[in-house]
Each structure stands twice: as structure tokens, then as C-alpha cells.
Design a protein around this motif. Structure first.
Motif, PDB file in Angstrom:
ATOM      1  N   ARG A  62       0.759  -1.008  -0.004  1.00  0.00           N
ATOM      2  CA  ARG A  62      -0.189  -0.082   0.083  1.00  0.00           C
ATOM      3  C   ARG A  62       0.823   1.107  -0.043  1.00  0.00           C
ATOM      4  O   ARG A  62       0.431   2.277  -0.587  1.00  0.00           O
ATOM      5  N   ASP A  63       2.012   1.282   0.718  1.00  0.00           N
ATOM      6  CA  ASP A  63       2.981   2.506   0.448  1.00  0.00           C
ATOM      7  C   ASP A  63       3.434   2.670  -0.615  1.00  0.00           C
ATOM      8  O   ASP A  63       3.542   3.762  -1.064  1.00  0.00           O
ATOM      9  N   VAL A  64       3.956   1.714  -1.503  1.00  0.00           N
ATOM     10  CA  VAL A  64       4.407   1.659  -2.872  1.00  0.00           C
ATOM     11  C   VAL A  64       3.278   2.101  -3.739  1.00  0.00           C
ATOM     12  O   VAL A  64       3.390   2.898  -4.731  1.00  0.00           O
ATOM     13  N   THR A  65       2.048   1.806  -3.614  1.00  0.00           N
ATOM     14  CA  THR A  65       1.056   2.343  -4.202  1.00  0.00           C
ATOM     15  C   THR A  65       0.697   3.811  -4.151  1.00  0.00           C
ATOM     16  O   THR A  65       0.377   4.414  -5.088  1.00  0.00           O
ATOM     17  N   SER A  66       0.679   4.063  -2.611  1.00  0.00           N
ATOM     18  CA  SER A  66       0.473   5.585  -2.558  1.00  0.00           C
ATOM     19  C   SER A  66       1.393   6.577  -3.307  1.00  0.00           C
ATOM     20  O   SER A  66       1.170   7.527  -3.896  1.00  0.00           O
ATOM     21  N   LEU A  67       2.650   6.067  -3.046  1.00  0.00           N
ATOM     22  CA  LEU A  67       3.953   6.845  -3.913  1.00  0.00           C
ATOM     23  C   LEU A  67       3.571   7.053  -5.428  1.00  0.00           C
ATOM     24  O   LEU A  67       3.656   7.865  -5.883  1.00  0.00           O
ATOM     25  N   LEU A  68       3.279   5.788  -6.111  1.00  0.00           N
ATOM     26  CA  LEU A  68       3.176   5.643  -7.543  1.00  0.00           C
ATOM     27  C   LEU A  68       1.976   6.651  -7.824  1.00  0.00           C
ATOM     28  O   LEU A  68       1.926   7.465  -8.916  1.00  0.00           O
ATOM     29  N   GLN A  69       0.652   6.610  -6.984  1.00  0.00           N
ATOM     30  CA  GLN A  69      -0.213   7.425  -7.450  1.00  0.00           C
ATOM     31  C   GLN A  69       0.144   8.878  -7.259  1.00  0.00           C
ATOM     32  O   GLN A  69      -0.439   9.647  -8.053  1.00  0.00           O
ATOM     33  N   ASN A  70       0.864   9.108  -6.224  1.00  0.00           N
ATOM     34  CA  ASN A  70       1.252  10.427  -6.074  1.00  0.00           C
ATOM     35  C   ASN A  70       2.124  11.194  -7.375  1.00  0.00           C
ATOM     36  O   ASN A  70       1.913  12.116  -8.006  1.00  0.00           O
ATOM     37  N   ALA A  71       2.952  10.115  -7.615  1.00  0.00           N
ATOM     38  CA  ALA A  71       3.753  10.516  -8.738  1.00  0.00           C
ATOM     39  C   ALA A  71       3.175  10.443 -10.162  1.00  0.00           C
ATOM     40  O   ALA A  71       3.490  11.222 -11.070  1.00  0.00           O
TER      41      ALA A  71
END
Length: 321
Positions: free
Chosen positions: A240-249
Motif C-alpha cells: 500500500r505504501d508503494v501504491t500511494s507513492l506511485l499514485q502521487n507520482a
């Protein structure tokens, strides 16, 4: 993004504790780390509050900010190393005098929880900071050669250079037992091939994500991301953390993932399962099991610098740092 003046032999390095304090280190460990840096030619000094501690083995916001400001304001200090990571360096962000730091750019290096403050300094002051060894990391004896080599490469020279895999790596509690260590052969692995170059951001993933929604978060769209996490993560929280970062980017140029600790239960099967969820990661270069994060040894890399990723041949190169 400006590059701070590189370190030279004879320069003073100030040790500060923006997260946990040096009170958690042994006297012997402090002496070993200090001597290791002195053997590299540096003069080592300590912030006023480095050895104090509170209920959570840190110090007050005021004390930590005071040591940070004094380190940047002192004209004799050329570089700043953090004692160790922890949980609370982001508490300092609203209280930092960024104009003071901007007027006195200098080497600032640490990793783990230090990702928050290093990233904030880079975004607010416009100069590169570094994800690399803490002061406490220089206590380590075995595998120190690799760590020190790339610390010097990144912080003491200006010519572009390749980041190369270590010969072997370890995930043992070296700070408790320096002699009886278990090492394994290092292999950097490719999830998706390709090449890319661009601005580099990242560090400890869960700490970087603390900055989302604040002015301290860098613009990571079209950046190269270097991310890692520690033993407190599990596959589900990393996902979920990597998903959050990719959605931000929304869009990135490349992804490089540091090696996971065994306690995280992040197997290769789990990691590939997580990466497979994201169509974006099938279109860009992706490397994993790389030498940075919470296993040893680690290389040093610049937050806000520039890098090249070659996920065809498994190569990384720092271009501007």
C-alpha cells in the motif's frame, strides 16, 4: 538543484541527532565510529544535545533544531552526519530556519527516518542531501570497506561514477555481535528491463510517504525513485505504501528497490506479486535487491541529484551529486 561543497581531508564533520539520540549507542561504539571517520581524515565534533535523551530516546524539538541550526551556521563545519534513525525527525520540519540552511549549504547525510528531514531540506533549500550511512554506521567492522568506498565517492568527488554491487551482504544484528556474522552473495535483480536517466528521489518509503500532502514532499513525477523499507514493514504494508507513492507520482522514469530485511517476510514471490499489480512498472526499468536500506553494506546516493538506470545490464550511475 545546487550541490554542496564536497568534503576534503581535514574537514570538520558535525554529528547531530534529529531522530534518536546517541544515548542508545555504547561508549565503545561511539569511539569506534569516531575513530573510523578520523582515519578518513575528518575532524569529528558533536552537537550540544546529541547524548541527551527523553522517554523515547530522543530529545525535544527545540534541542534537536538548535543542534541542526548550529551545525549549518558554524563556518568550520563542512559536513553533517546524523547519529541514527528512529521515528520522529519529521517533527522538526515546521521549526527549521530554511533560509539559514539555504545560505549555508553543506553535506547532510543519513538514512531511514532521516529521509524526512533530508528531503525537506532539499525541497525547501534547493540543494542536494544524501541518503547514506549514519555516524553509527561507522561502528560496523565487516563490510565497512564497501560502505566507506561509496560514501567517499559520493561525498568527496565530483566525477560521475557507477554504483556497483557488493560482493556479499548481511542482515544480522552486527551492532550486537561484530564477529559472528552471516553473509550471502549479492545479486542485483531486474524486474523489467530498460534504461532511464533523470532526477533522483527516495529513501525510506514509509518515511517519505509521511511528507505527502505537505510542502516538503518533492515532485516525484518523471523522477527516478530509489526506495527501501525496514524490518517493521510486511508485504501488505509495503504494497500500500508503494501504491500511494506511485499514485502521487502518476508517472516515473525508473524504480530501484533496496534489499529487504528477513524480518519483513518480503520474499521474492511476494515482491514480484506486488510489482505485477502496477502496469506502469512493466513499462519502465525496475531493479530490486540493491545495496541500500537496512541491510549491510549500503552505498550513498543524492536526494535531488541525477542518476542513470540501466536495467538491461544491471547498472546504476550517479551523474550529478
Amino acid at each position: 538543484m545546487r550541490i554542496p561543497e564536497k568534503l576534503e581531508r581535514g574537514d570538520e564533520i558535525r554529528i547531530i541527532a534529529p531522530s534518536r539520540s546517541a544515548s542508545i549507542l555504547s561508549e565503545e561504539g561511539v569511539q569506534i565510529a569516531k575513530e573510523q571517520l578520523e582515519n578518513l581524515g575528518f575532524v569529528v565534533s558533536f552537537g550540544k544535545h546529541v547524548f541527551e535523551k527523553d522517554l523515547q530516546n530522543s530529545t525535544s524539538i527545540q534541542q534537536r533544531v538548535e543542534d541542526l541550526h548550529e551545525a549549518f551556521a558554524d563556518k568550520h563545519v563542512k559536513g553533517i552526519l546524523t547519529v541514527i534513525g528512529g521515528f520522529n525527525s519529521n517533527e522538526l520540519l515546521p521549526y527549521i530556519d530554511y533560509e539559514l540552511l539555504k545560505e549555508n549549504p553543506k553535506i547532510f547525510c543519513g538514512y531511514s527516518d532521516i529521509t524526512a528531514i533530508g528531503t525537506a531540506i532539499s525541497t525547501q533549500c534547493g540543494f542536494v542531501t544524501y541518503s547514506g550511512p549514519h555516524f553509527s554506521s561507522f561502528q560496523m567492522k565487516k563490510a565497512q570497506e564497501y560502505q566507506t568506498h561509496f560514501f567517499k565517492q559520493c561525498l568527496m568527488q565530483e566525477e560521475p561514477f557507477e554504483l556497483k554491487p557488493s560482493e556479499q551482504w548481511s542482515d544480522d544484528a552486527w551492532y550486537l555481535d561484530q564477529e559472528n556474522r552471516v553473509f550471502e552473495k549479492t545479486v542485483w535483480k531486474m524486474y523489467n528491463e530498460g534504461t532511464a536517466s533523470g532526477e533522483l528521489w527516495g529513501g525510506n518509503l514509509c518515511t517519505l510517504n509521511l511528507l505527502q500532502g505537505t510542502k516538503y514532499m518533492p515532485s516525484v513525477g518523471n523522477a527516478i525513485l530509489f526506495i527501501e523499507d525496514d524490518e517493521m514493514t510486511i508485504p501488505e504494508t509495503f504494497a500500500r505504501d508503494v501504491t500511494s507513492l506511485l499514485q502521487n507520482a502518476q508517472s516515473i522514469k525508473a524504480l530501484v528497490i533496496g534489499r529487504f530485511q528477513r524480518a519483513s517476510k518480503m520474499t521474492e514471490e511476494q515482491l514480484l506479486f506486488i510489482l505485477d499489480k502496477h502496469p506502469l512498472l512493466k513499462e519502465i526499468p525496475v531493479l530490486y535487491d540493491v545495496d541500500f536500506g537496512h541491510t549491510q553494506p549500503m552505498f550513498t546516493f543524492p536526494l535531488g541529484g541525477e542518476a542513470q538506470v540501466d536495467a538491461v545490464n544491471g547498472l546504476l550511475k550517479l551523474m550529478r551529486f
